[in-house]
Design an enzyme around this catalytic site. Structure first.
Site, PDB file in Angstrom:
ATOM      1  N   TYR A  33       0.865  -1.178   0.000  1.00  0.00           N
ATOM      2  CA  TYR A  33       0.000   0.000   0.000  1.00  0.00           C
ATOM      3  C   TYR A  33       0.901   1.226   0.000  1.00  0.00           C
ATOM      4  O   TYR A  33       1.354   1.692   1.046  1.00  0.00           O
ATOM      5  CB  TYR A  33      -0.892   0.016   1.241  1.00  0.00           C
ATOM      6  CG  TYR A  33      -1.994  -1.006   1.279  1.00  0.00           C
ATOM      7  CD1 TYR A  33      -2.346  -1.753   0.161  1.00  0.00           C
ATOM      8  CD2 TYR A  33      -2.721  -1.218   2.449  1.00  0.00           C
ATOM      9  CE1 TYR A  33      -3.362  -2.688   0.197  1.00  0.00           C
ATOM     10  CE2 TYR A  33      -3.751  -2.153   2.496  1.00  0.00           C
ATOM     11  CZ  TYR A  33      -4.061  -2.882   1.375  1.00  0.00           C
ATOM     12  OH  TYR A  33      -5.078  -3.801   1.436  1.00  0.00           O
ATOM     13  N   PHE A  49     -12.897  -3.885   0.643  1.00  0.00           N
ATOM     14  CA  PHE A  49     -13.866  -3.069  -0.092  1.00  0.00           C
ATOM     15  C   PHE A  49     -15.278  -3.264   0.469  1.00  0.00           C
ATOM     16  O   PHE A  49     -16.221  -3.570  -0.271  1.00  0.00           O
ATOM     17  CB  PHE A  49     -13.847  -3.384  -1.585  1.00  0.00           C
ATOM     18  CG  PHE A  49     -12.586  -2.981  -2.295  1.00  0.00           C
ATOM     19  CD1 PHE A  49     -11.718  -2.045  -1.743  1.00  0.00           C
ATOM     20  CD2 PHE A  49     -12.259  -3.537  -3.520  1.00  0.00           C
ATOM     21  CE1 PHE A  49     -10.561  -1.673  -2.401  1.00  0.00           C
ATOM     22  CE2 PHE A  49     -11.101  -3.168  -4.190  1.00  0.00           C
ATOM     23  CZ  PHE A  49     -10.252  -2.241  -3.632  1.00  0.00           C
ATOM     24  N   PRO A  50     -15.467  -3.100   1.785  1.00  0.00           N
ATOM     25  CA  PRO A  50     -16.805  -3.286   2.366  1.00  0.00           C
ATOM     26  C   PRO A  50     -17.804  -2.236   1.897  1.00  0.00           C
ATOM     27  O   PRO A  50     -19.013  -2.407   2.103  1.00  0.00           O
ATOM     28  CB  PRO A  50     -16.543  -3.160   3.865  1.00  0.00           C
ATOM     29  CG  PRO A  50     -15.331  -2.283   3.972  1.00  0.00           C
ATOM     30  CD  PRO A  50     -14.485  -2.674   2.793  1.00  0.00           C
ATOM     31  N   GLY A  54     -17.603  -1.175  -1.411  1.00  0.00           N
ATOM     32  CA  GLY A  54     -17.518  -1.266  -2.867  1.00  0.00           C
ATOM     33  C   GLY A  54     -16.150  -0.944  -3.423  1.00  0.00           C
ATOM     34  O   GLY A  54     -15.763  -1.459  -4.456  1.00  0.00           O
ATOM     35  N   GLY A  55     -15.434  -0.031  -2.755  1.00  0.00           N
ATOM     36  CA  GLY A  55     -14.088   0.301  -3.206  1.00  0.00           C
ATOM     37  C   GLY A  55     -14.021   0.920  -4.581  1.00  0.00           C
ATOM     38  O   GLY A  55     -12.958   0.970  -5.201  1.00  0.00           O
TER      39      GLY A  55
END
Length: 291
Positions: free
Chosen positions: A66, A219-220, A222-223
């Site tokens: 990241y 991605f809770p 949707g991301g």
């Protein structure tokens, strides 16, 4: 997968010995505004991290990959700069599997020998002697069905025996991968792409629930890659005077007692909004509307 109406802002015993609040924090958006991109302001990222801990976050999900495109800002470095020495009870989870390519990109590896340098990089950049949780990231965005992960997981299991890793997890896997890994070493958490509008992995969630394994969707919200089914969620959000994102997080936590949410943001306002979702109790009518 079972739905209930319990108050979701409670704790989960990760790995049987690490109590964490069920709303944590995903660090991907600290360094960039997505999986890749130009660097964000590092001081803003450090401020968000400090505020997250002040608001009760005790579970941070990160990775050494990241980082901004130029490598100048990385999530692990920001976490260390903002929070080290780490407060008691703070759980840091990271993942290995993607590795750097000569052109500055990332490529998924299946080489077990590549995993030790990745684990060591996380140890160094986070400034710890042992990592709380390390996920083996297997697929990119979806599981590679039919492929064995035994050799890779055995490598991580050996590092766990050495004391470099406390607990092991899996990411982008299917139920067969989970079953295979559990014959090698305990699995404490699974991360797949899952949210109110993307429920393909309901079977995997059920398997985790039956085994007491944490299910920690990436991605809770949707991301930016998949739809939350916002129209349906908006109806419930209006009823609660909440945002669509808050209801999506509340649904995730209500979907099973083993689900943990790790929404990420680089904004203090969004951070507070996400954490406030933990105080929302969905009614049977809400859950019916979201079914």
């Amino acid at each position: 997968m079972t739905l209930d109406t319990h108050t979701p802002f409670d704790t989960f015993l990760l790995g049987g010995d690490l109590p964490v609040n069920r709303i944590g924090f995903g660090a991907m958006r600290l360094s960039t505004n997505g999986f890749t991109g130009p660097a964000r302001d590092p001081e803003a990222g450090r401020a968000v991290l400090r505020r997250a801990v002040e608001l009760g976050v005790d579970h941070i999900d990160t990775a050494s990959f990241y980082r901004s495109d130029d490598g100048a800002v990385s999530a692990n470095a920001l976490i260390r700069e903002a929070l080290h020495p780490y407060p008691a009870g703070l759980v840091l989870a990271t993942k290995v599997g993607p590795w750097d390519t000569p052109d500055g990109g990332l490529r998924q590896t299946t080489d077990p020998a590549a995993l030790r340098p990745m684990v060591e990089a996380n140890l160094e950049t986070l400034g710890v002697d042992r990592l709380d949780v390390v996920y083996l990231r297997v697929g990119a965005m979806e599981p590679p069905h039919g492929e064995s992960i035994a050799a890779q997981f055995e490598t991580l299991a050996a590092m766990r025996e050495e004391g470099l890793i406390r607990h092991l997890g899996l990411s982008n896997v299917d139920t067969a991968h989970l079953a295979e890994a559990r014959t090698i070493a305990p699995v404490v958490a699974v991360q797949n792409h899952f949210h109110s509008g993307k429920r393909d992995d309901a079977e995997l969630l059920t398997a985790c629930e039956e085994a007491g394994i944490a299910f920690v969707p990436f991605f809770p919200l949707g991301g930016g890659t998949s739809d939350l089914d916002a129209d349906r969620v908006a109806k419930v959000a209006e009823r609660h005077g909440a945002t669509v994102h808050q209801i999506a997080l509340a649904w995730l936590l209500a979907s099973s007692p083993v689900t943990l949410a790790i929404p990420g943001t680089g904004s203090p306002d969004h951070l507070a909004e996400n954490i406030a979702a933990g105080s929302i109790t969905l009614t049977p009518e809400d859950l019916s509307d979201l079914a």
